[in-house]
Design a protein around this motif. Structure first.
Motif, PDB file in Angstrom:
ATOM      1  N   GLY A  55       0.801  -1.223   0.000  1.00 25.35           N
ATOM      2  CA  GLY A  55       0.000   0.000   0.000  1.00 25.35           C
ATOM      3  C   GLY A  55       0.827   1.264   0.000  1.00 25.35           C
ATOM      4  N   ALA A  56       0.174   2.360  -0.276  1.00 29.52           N
ATOM      5  CA  ALA A  56       0.813   3.673  -0.299  1.00 29.52           C
ATOM      6  C   ALA A  56       1.430   3.989   1.062  1.00 29.52           C
ATOM      7  CB  ALA A  56      -0.212   4.741  -0.663  1.00 29.52           C
ATOM      8  N   VAL A  57       2.494   4.755   1.054  1.00 36.05           N
ATOM      9  CA  VAL A  57       3.172   5.175   2.277  1.00 36.05           C
ATOM     10  C   VAL A  57       2.915   6.660   2.469  1.00 36.05           C
ATOM     11  CG1 VAL A  57       5.407   5.469   3.406  1.00 36.05           C
ATOM     12  CG2 VAL A  57       4.943   3.400   2.066  1.00 36.05           C
ATOM     13  N   VAL A  68       2.725  11.561   0.373  1.00 33.19           N
ATOM     14  CA  VAL A  68       2.245  10.227   0.050  1.00 33.19           C
ATOM     15  C   VAL A  68       3.070   9.720  -1.117  1.00 33.19           C
ATOM     16  CG1 VAL A  68       0.301   8.840  -0.731  1.00 33.19           C
ATOM     17  CG2 VAL A  68      -0.087  10.751   0.823  1.00 33.19           C
ATOM     18  N   SER A  69       3.619   8.517  -0.976  1.00 31.23           N
ATOM     19  CA  SER A  69       4.406   7.922  -2.055  1.00 31.23           C
ATOM     20  C   SER A  69       4.017   6.465  -2.224  1.00 31.23           C
ATOM     21  CB  SER A  69       5.899   8.047  -1.757  1.00 31.23           C
ATOM     22  OG  SER A  69       6.215   7.409  -0.541  1.00 31.23           O
ATOM     23  N   ASN A  73      -0.799   8.320  -7.335  1.00 33.60           N
ATOM     24  CA  ASN A  73      -0.687   9.777  -7.297  1.00 33.60           C
ATOM     25  C   ASN A  73       0.152  10.201  -6.113  1.00 33.60           C
ATOM     26  OD1 ASN A  73      -2.507  10.005  -9.471  1.00 33.60           O
ATOM     27  ND2 ASN A  73      -4.222   9.798  -8.068  1.00 33.60           N
ATOM     28  N   GLU A  74       1.426  10.509  -6.350  1.00 38.35           N
ATOM     29  CA  GLU A  74       2.249  11.015  -5.264  1.00 38.35           C
ATOM     30  C   GLU A  74       1.803  12.438  -4.965  1.00 38.35           C
ATOM     31  OE1 GLU A  74       6.394  10.372  -5.859  1.00 38.35           O
ATOM     32  OE2 GLU A  74       6.110   8.228  -6.147  1.00 38.35           O
ATOM     33  N   GLN A  75       1.655  12.725  -3.661  1.00 38.61           N
ATOM     34  CA  GLN A  75       1.105  14.009  -3.254  1.00 38.61           C
ATOM     35  C   GLN A  75       1.881  14.603  -2.096  1.00 38.61           C
ATOM     36  OE1 GLN A  75      -3.320  14.048  -2.914  1.00 38.61           O
ATOM     37  NE2 GLN A  75      -3.076  11.838  -3.092  1.00 38.61           N
ATOM     38  N   ILE A  76       1.827  15.910  -1.991  1.00 43.95           N
ATOM     39  CA  ILE A  76       2.373  16.639  -0.848  1.00 43.95           C
ATOM     40  C   ILE A  76       1.243  17.509  -0.318  1.00 43.95           C
ATOM     41  CG2 ILE A  76       4.035  18.360  -0.052  1.00 43.95           C
ATOM     42  CD1 ILE A  76       5.926  17.357  -2.233  1.00 43.95           C
ATOM     43  N   ASP A  84      -9.767  16.585  18.373  1.00 45.92           N
ATOM     44  CA  ASP A  84     -10.519  15.364  18.076  1.00 45.92           C
ATOM     45  C   ASP A  84      -9.883  14.503  16.993  1.00 45.92           C
ATOM     46  OD1 ASP A  84     -11.003  17.234  16.120  1.00 45.92           O
ATOM     47  OD2 ASP A  84     -13.101  16.693  15.871  1.00 45.92           O
ATOM     48  N   GLY A  85      -8.661  14.783  16.593  1.00 43.10           N
ATOM     49  CA  GLY A  85      -8.005  13.949  15.586  1.00 43.10           C
ATOM     50  C   GLY A  85      -7.021  14.719  14.739  1.00 43.10           C
ATOM     51  N   ILE A  86      -6.905  14.304  13.506  1.00 45.82           N
ATOM     52  CA  ILE A  86      -5.958  14.905  12.575  1.00 45.82           C
ATOM     53  C   ILE A  86      -6.699  15.273  11.295  1.00 45.82           C
ATOM     54  CG2 ILE A  86      -5.285  12.643  11.630  1.00 45.82           C
ATOM     55  CD1 ILE A  86      -2.453  13.768  11.258  1.00 45.82           C
ATOM     56  N   SER A  87      -6.312  16.382  10.696  1.00 46.88           N
ATOM     57  CA  SER A  87      -6.865  16.750   9.392  1.00 46.88           C
ATOM     58  C   SER A  87      -5.698  16.872   8.411  1.00 46.88           C
ATOM     59  CB  SER A  87      -7.659  18.052   9.467  1.00 46.88           C
ATOM     60  OG  SER A  87      -6.835  19.126   9.842  1.00 46.88           O
ATOM     61  N   ILE A  88      -5.930  16.397   7.192  1.00 52.22           N
ATOM     62  CA  ILE A  88      -4.911  16.427   6.142  1.00 52.22           C
ATOM     63  C   ILE A  88      -5.530  17.091   4.926  1.00 52.22           C
ATOM     64  CG2 ILE A  88      -3.395  15.066   4.659  1.00 52.22           C
ATOM     65  CD1 ILE A  88      -3.534  12.858   6.804  1.00 52.22           C
ATOM     66  N   ARG A  89      -4.778  18.009   4.351  1.00 54.09           N
ATOM     67  CA  ARG A  89      -5.275  18.731   3.178  1.00 54.09           C
ATOM     68  C   ARG A  89      -4.235  18.630   2.060  1.00 54.09           C
ATOM     69  NH1 ARG A  89      -8.107  24.478   2.979  1.00 54.09           N
ATOM     70  NH2 ARG A  89      -8.007  24.777   0.741  1.00 54.09           N
ATOM     71  N   PHE A  90      -4.657  18.029   0.946  1.00 54.88           N
ATOM     72  CA  PHE A  90      -3.798  17.950  -0.234  1.00 54.88           C
ATOM     73  C   PHE A  90      -4.192  18.993  -1.276  1.00 54.88           C
ATOM     74  CE2 PHE A  90      -3.386  13.615   1.488  1.00 54.88           C
ATOM     75  CZ  PHE A  90      -2.007  13.564   1.611  1.00 54.88           C
ATOM     76  N   SER A  91      -5.471  19.300  -1.361  1.00 50.31           N
ATOM     77  CA  SER A  91      -5.980  20.301  -2.299  1.00 50.31           C
ATOM     78  C   SER A  91      -7.353  20.749  -1.819  1.00 50.31           C
ATOM     79  CB  SER A  91      -6.081  19.717  -3.710  1.00 50.31           C
ATOM     80  OG  SER A  91      -7.076  18.711  -3.759  1.00 50.31           O
ATOM     81  N   GLU A  92      -8.002  21.582  -2.584  1.00 52.15           N
ATOM     82  CA  GLU A  92      -9.334  22.058  -2.205  1.00 52.15           C
ATOM     83  C   GLU A  92     -10.336  20.913  -2.057  1.00 52.15           C
ATOM     84  OE1 GLU A  92     -10.471  25.148  -1.393  1.00 52.15           O
ATOM     85  OE2 GLU A  92      -8.391  25.798  -1.466  1.00 52.15           O
TER      86      GLU A  92
END
Length: 124
Positions: A55-57, A68-69, A73-76, A84-92
């Motif tokens: 799976g993706a790392v 993400v690699s 789709n590699e993303q930054i 209450d947790g974690i939020s991750i934003r790659f794009s809109e």
């Protein structure tokens, strides 16, 4: 002696506070690499976890960036630890929320109508 003082000053300037801090989610340091081990994607009914091989790392860095690699789709992106947790934003339109459950990182795609969960295990 004066060179050693200069070295110490330069070294302390090169290390910012954000590079030295740990980032904790539910008492666990999130910094490092996590690999996707299972998904739970529902086409409209109840589903269980489906194992993923190779799976993706996803790597959380101390400066607030996430990469993400090993995927199509590699993303930054950026992440933020919240109460209450974690939020991750790659794009809109490509955003996730998550939490730690039994040592596993569970992320869910924001905007998914049905179940869209991804389970990661720490690898580093």
């Amino acid at each position: 002696m004066k060179y050693s003082c200069l070295f110490l000053i330069l070294f302390s300037l090169s290390c910012s506070e954000s590079e030295l801090r740990t980032v904790e989610l539910s008492g666990v340091n999130i910094i490092g690499k996590w690999q996707l081990e299972a998904t739970k994607i529902s086409p409209g009914g109840p589903v269980d976890w489906s194992n993923v091989t190779d799976g993706a790392v996803i790597e959380f860095k101390p400066n607030g960036f996430v990469e993400v690699s090993n995927s199509e789709n590699e993303q930054i992106g950026i992440y933020k630890i919240e109460e209450d947790g974690i939020s991750i934003r790659f794009s809109e339109t490509n955003n996730y929320r998550g939490s730690l459950q039994e040592g596993k990182l569970i992320l869910g795609f924001i905007g998914c109508i049905e179940e869209c969960s991804f389970r990661y295990m720490r690898i580093n």
